[in-house]
Design a protein around this motif. Sequence first.
Motif, PDB file in Angstrom:
ATOM      1  N   ASN A  10      13.294   6.848  -5.961  1.00  0.00           N
ATOM      2  CA  ASN A  10      14.474   6.486  -5.184  1.00  0.00           C
ATOM      3  C   ASN A  10      14.446   7.159  -3.821  1.00  0.00           C
ATOM      4  OD1 ASN A  10      15.285   5.096  -7.410  1.00  0.00           O
ATOM      5  ND2 ASN A  10      16.949   6.468  -7.952  1.00  0.00           N
ATOM      6  N   GLY A  40      35.447   2.530  -1.453  1.00  0.00           N
ATOM      7  CA  GLY A  40      34.131   3.092  -1.723  1.00  0.00           C
ATOM      8  C   GLY A  40      34.255   4.589  -1.930  1.00  0.00           C
ATOM      9  N   THR A 134      30.899   1.850   1.772  1.00  0.00           N
ATOM     10  CA  THR A 134      31.660   0.687   1.312  1.00  0.00           C
ATOM     11  C   THR A 134      30.860  -0.242   0.406  1.00  0.00           C
ATOM     12  OG1 THR A 134      31.117  -0.533   3.329  1.00  0.00           O
ATOM     13  CG2 THR A 134      33.184   0.716   3.315  1.00  0.00           C
ATOM     14  N   ASN A 135      29.548  -0.049   0.335  1.00  0.00           N
ATOM     15  CA  ASN A 135      28.744  -0.870  -0.574  1.00  0.00           C
ATOM     16  C   ASN A 135      28.021   0.042  -1.579  1.00  0.00           C
ATOM     17  OD1 ASN A 135      26.960   0.150   1.356  1.00  0.00           O
ATOM     18  ND2 ASN A 135      25.723  -1.714   1.437  1.00  0.00           N
ATOM     19  N   MET A 136      28.807   0.576  -2.482  1.00  0.00           N
ATOM     20  CA  MET A 136      28.294   1.542  -3.461  1.00  0.00           C
ATOM     21  C   MET A 136      27.262   0.929  -4.405  1.00  0.00           C
ATOM     22  SD  MET A 136      29.317   4.600  -2.902  1.00  0.00           S
ATOM     23  CE  MET A 136      28.946   5.393  -4.474  1.00  0.00           C
ATOM     24  N   ASP A 137      27.126  -0.399  -4.421  1.00  0.00           N
ATOM     25  CA  ASP A 137      26.106  -1.031  -5.257  1.00  0.00           C
ATOM     26  C   ASP A 137      24.694  -0.655  -4.789  1.00  0.00           C
ATOM     27  OD1 ASP A 137      26.867  -2.582  -2.970  1.00  0.00           O
ATOM     28  OD2 ASP A 137      25.688  -4.253  -3.725  1.00  0.00           O
ATOM     29  N   HIS A 138      24.538  -0.099  -3.601  1.00  0.00           N
ATOM     30  CA  HIS A 138      23.249   0.375  -3.091  1.00  0.00           C
ATOM     31  C   HIS A 138      22.967   1.825  -3.504  1.00  0.00           C
ATOM     32  CE1 HIS A 138      23.289  -3.144  -0.535  1.00  0.00           C
ATOM     33  NE2 HIS A 138      22.131  -2.811  -0.009  1.00  0.00           N
ATOM     34  N   GLU A 140      22.750   5.039  -6.133  1.00  0.00           N
ATOM     35  CA  GLU A 140      22.531   5.539  -7.492  1.00  0.00           C
ATOM     36  C   GLU A 140      23.396   6.768  -7.745  1.00  0.00           C
ATOM     37  OE1 GLU A 140      20.845   5.494 -11.231  1.00  0.00           O
ATOM     38  OE2 GLU A 140      20.193   4.138  -9.655  1.00  0.00           O
ATOM     39  N   LYS A 162      19.528   3.201  -4.818  1.00  0.00           N
ATOM     40  CA  LYS A 162      18.953   2.471  -5.953  1.00  0.00           C
ATOM     41  C   LYS A 162      17.631   1.879  -5.577  1.00  0.00           C
ATOM     42  CE  LYS A 162      23.162   1.344  -8.378  1.00  0.00           C
ATOM     43  NZ  LYS A 162      24.054   0.328  -8.851  1.00  0.00           N
TER      44      LYS A 162
END
Length: 162
Positions: A10, A40, A134-138, A140, A162
Motif C-alpha cells: 500500500n 469524511g 472526502t473519498n474515504m473509499d481510497h 485503508e 488502498k
Amino acid sequence: MFKNWLKKKNKELTLTAPMSGKGVPIADVPDPVFSGKMMGDGMAVDPSEGILTSPVDGEVVQLFHTAHAIGIRTKEGVELLLHIGLETVSMEGEGFTARVAVGDKVKTGQPLIEFDLEKVREIAASTVTPVVITNMDHVEQLETLVSGEVQSGEPMLKVILK
C-alpha cells in the motif's frame, strides 16, 4: 492460485498541518457534520494564525466563492476539503482572500487562503478548521501523527491508501 504470491504494498500519503494552532480530533469538532464524519475523516486545527496552506501536493478542484473552503485532489486520487472555521459561509467572503484558483497545481506548504482570524473569531461559530478526506473509499487506514499544538507544515496525518 498465485494471488498471494506477490503482495501489493500500500502507498502512504502524509498530510501536513495547514496552519499552526491546536490540533483537534475530528470527533471533537463542534459541528455534527464534521464530528460525525458525514463528510469524511480527518483532523482539525484551531488556528493561531490567519493563513491556510496546502497539506499536500495536488490540484485545486474546488474553491468556494466565499473563499472559506477549498478542495484539493492529490495525484493518488485522494480528495480533501479544508474548511476554515465553522459557519463561516455566513461571512459571505468578508475577511477571506484566496491565493489560488480552481485548476492550480499546489505544493505542500503553499498559501491557499489568507483570512482575518480576529474577524472569524468575532462572527463565526468557531475557528476550528477541519481537514477532511472526502473519498474515504481510497483509504485503508488513517493515523494521527500529532496532538496538542501543531506547527504549519508539520506532519499531521498518515494516510495508507488502498
